[in-house]
Write a protein that holds these residues in place. Structure first.
Motif, PDB file in Angstrom:
ATOM      1  N   GLY A 195      -5.800 -13.261  -2.336  1.00 28.37           N
ATOM      2  CA  GLY A 195      -6.245 -12.905  -1.088  1.00 28.37           C
ATOM      3  C   GLY A 195      -5.026 -12.521   0.000  1.00 28.37           C
ATOM      4  O   GLY A 195      -5.169 -12.186   1.208  1.00 28.37           O
ATOM      5  N   GLU A 210       0.136  -7.431  11.659  1.00 27.46           N
ATOM      6  CA  GLU A 210      -0.481  -6.595  12.916  1.00 27.46           C
ATOM      7  C   GLU A 210      -1.288  -7.793  13.424  1.00 27.46           C
ATOM      8  O   GLU A 210      -1.403  -7.571  14.813  1.00 27.46           O
ATOM      9  N   GLU A 217      -4.612  -2.466   7.009  1.00 25.16           N
ATOM     10  CA  GLU A 217      -5.495  -2.287   5.264  1.00 25.16           C
ATOM     11  C   GLU A 217      -5.357  -0.873   4.729  1.00 25.16           C
ATOM     12  O   GLU A 217      -5.533  -0.971   3.721  1.00 25.16           O
ATOM     13  N   GLY A 226      -3.044 -10.072  -0.364  1.00 33.24           N
ATOM     14  CA  GLY A 226      -2.994  -8.580  -0.276  1.00 33.24           C
ATOM     15  C   GLY A 226      -1.945  -8.047  -1.317  1.00 33.24           C
ATOM     16  O   GLY A 226      -1.637  -6.915  -0.953  1.00 33.24           O
ATOM     17  N   LYS A 227      -1.975  -8.669  -2.285  1.00 36.42           N
ATOM     18  CA  LYS A 227      -1.203  -8.413  -3.228  1.00 36.42           C
ATOM     19  C   LYS A 227      -1.339  -6.855  -3.959  1.00 36.42           C
ATOM     20  O   LYS A 227      -0.508  -5.916  -4.200  1.00 36.42           O
ATOM     21  N   THR A 228      -2.764  -6.807  -4.375  1.00 35.99           N
ATOM     22  CA  THR A 228      -3.153  -5.546  -4.932  1.00 35.99           C
ATOM     23  C   THR A 228      -2.884  -4.437  -4.198  1.00 35.99           C
ATOM     24  O   THR A 228      -2.647  -3.342  -4.451  1.00 35.99           O
ATOM     25  N   THR A 229      -3.363  -4.691  -2.586  1.00 36.97           N
ATOM     26  CA  THR A 229      -3.431  -3.495  -1.926  1.00 36.97           C
ATOM     27  C   THR A 229      -1.840  -3.032  -1.495  1.00 36.97           C
ATOM     28  O   THR A 229      -1.577  -2.073  -1.520  1.00 36.97           O
TER      29      THR A 229
END
Ligand code: GDP
Length: 294
Positions: free
Chosen positions: A109, A249, A275, A111-114
């Motif tokens: 969660g 942000e 995102e 944000g690693k993959t993104t």
């Protein structure tokens, strides 16, 4: 980004505005305000203490005490020391490998993959030709997510087969990167809900095999000091070369951003600021300090 901190610091420093000479007492009073501003921004107390000590040492020098423009001098000192706390100079990526391997780690969660896709897109734009791979065999959906993102940014992706172990995928991906002349291999690893022994061992094994140029922890800035603690644990257990702070942000306070380098010794290399896949910024301590001080 960091609106609360900006506002509070501005207020703390405004006490020096339009003043002639300052006394040591004036300076100490101003420093107490700055201390409160940083603590309310959830900055680690030891980082605040060291920061204020450095500011105080410089501010109590005769230069400031005898200056006719003490406000400007105080702003300059706070700016310099903020830059120092944030890591000094921007530290770029080490891309000296053939291929250069970037290993991404972090909690689920965060944000690693993104971020893996964002980083690949950023590097592609810079003229590199990255290969992506995910070793998160425990969550096929995470592997699928990175495959879809790779397609979106038109970069190749190494698919995992169900019977493969994480280390085997990493080994295969490295071979493919070498054989196909890719200059960067980005490896996403299994996300964890919290620090998990077995997964930490797996990450270490992948790191030992790949010998990556970069081991980057992806951490959620909104988690504040918890993100700093997570980074500290990964640093001690696996060893990191840098940190990517995400969701910055939406972080009005800035506690993680202002503590993580001093606490862990690892520089922040990028900020995730949204995102979308181009919402990734190279981290520049000077620019952030300027932004904070207006
Ligand atoms: P992972 O479990 O660590 O691989 O996390 P994901 O990459 O799946 O991201 C989790 C959520 O965070 C998703 O909804 C992402 O769109 C979101 N996300 C990632 N980076 C950022 C960022 O910098 N800002 C914001 N607002 N959301 C982000």
């Amino acid at each position: 980004m960091f609106e609360n901190l900006t506002e509070r610091l501005e207020k703390a420093l405004s006490g020096f505005k339009d003043r002639g000479k300052l006394s040591a007492e004036d300076i100490k009073k101003g420093l107490r305000e700055i201390r409160l501003a940083l603590l309310e921004a959830d900055v680690n107390y030891k980082v605040v203490k060291d920061f204020l000590q450095r500011v105080e040492n410089r501010a109590l020098s005769s230069e400031v005490l005898e200056s006719l423009t003490p406000f400007q001098q105080m702003v300059k000192i706070v700016y310099d020391e903020l830059v120092e706390t944030l890591g000094g100079k921007a530290s770029g990526l080490n891309l000296t490998g053939k291929p250069s391997v970037i290993l991404l780690a972090g909690l689920q969660g965060s944000g690693k993959t993104t971020t893996a896709a964002k980083l690949a897109k950023y590097l592609k734009k810079k003229g590199h030709n990255p290969l992506l791979c995910s070793t998160d065999i425990y969550r096929p959906a995470a592997i699928d997510q990175l495959r879809i993102l790779s397609e979106k940014i038109e970069l190749p992706f190494v698919s995992a087969t169900p019977q493969e172990k994480a280390l085997e995928i990493a080994e295969r991906a490295l071979k493919i990167a070498k054989d196909s002349g890719r200059d960067v291999l980005i490896v996403d690893t299994a996300g964890r809900l919290h620090i998990d022994e077995a997964l930490m061992e797996e990450l270490k094994a992948i790191k030992d095999f790949l010998k990556p140029q970069e081991v980057l922890l992806v951490a959620d800035a909104m988690m504040g000091q918890d993100a700093v603690n997570v980074a500290q644990t990964f640093q001690e257990r696996v060893g990191l070369t840098g940190i990517i702070l995400t969701k910055v942000e939406g972080d009005a306070r800035g506690g993680a951003a202002f503590s993580i380098k001093e606490v862990t010794g690892c520089p922040i290399k990028f900020l995730g600021i949204g995102e979308k896949l181009d919402a990734l910024e190279v981290f520049h301590p000077e620019r952030l300090a300027s932004r904070i001080l207006g």
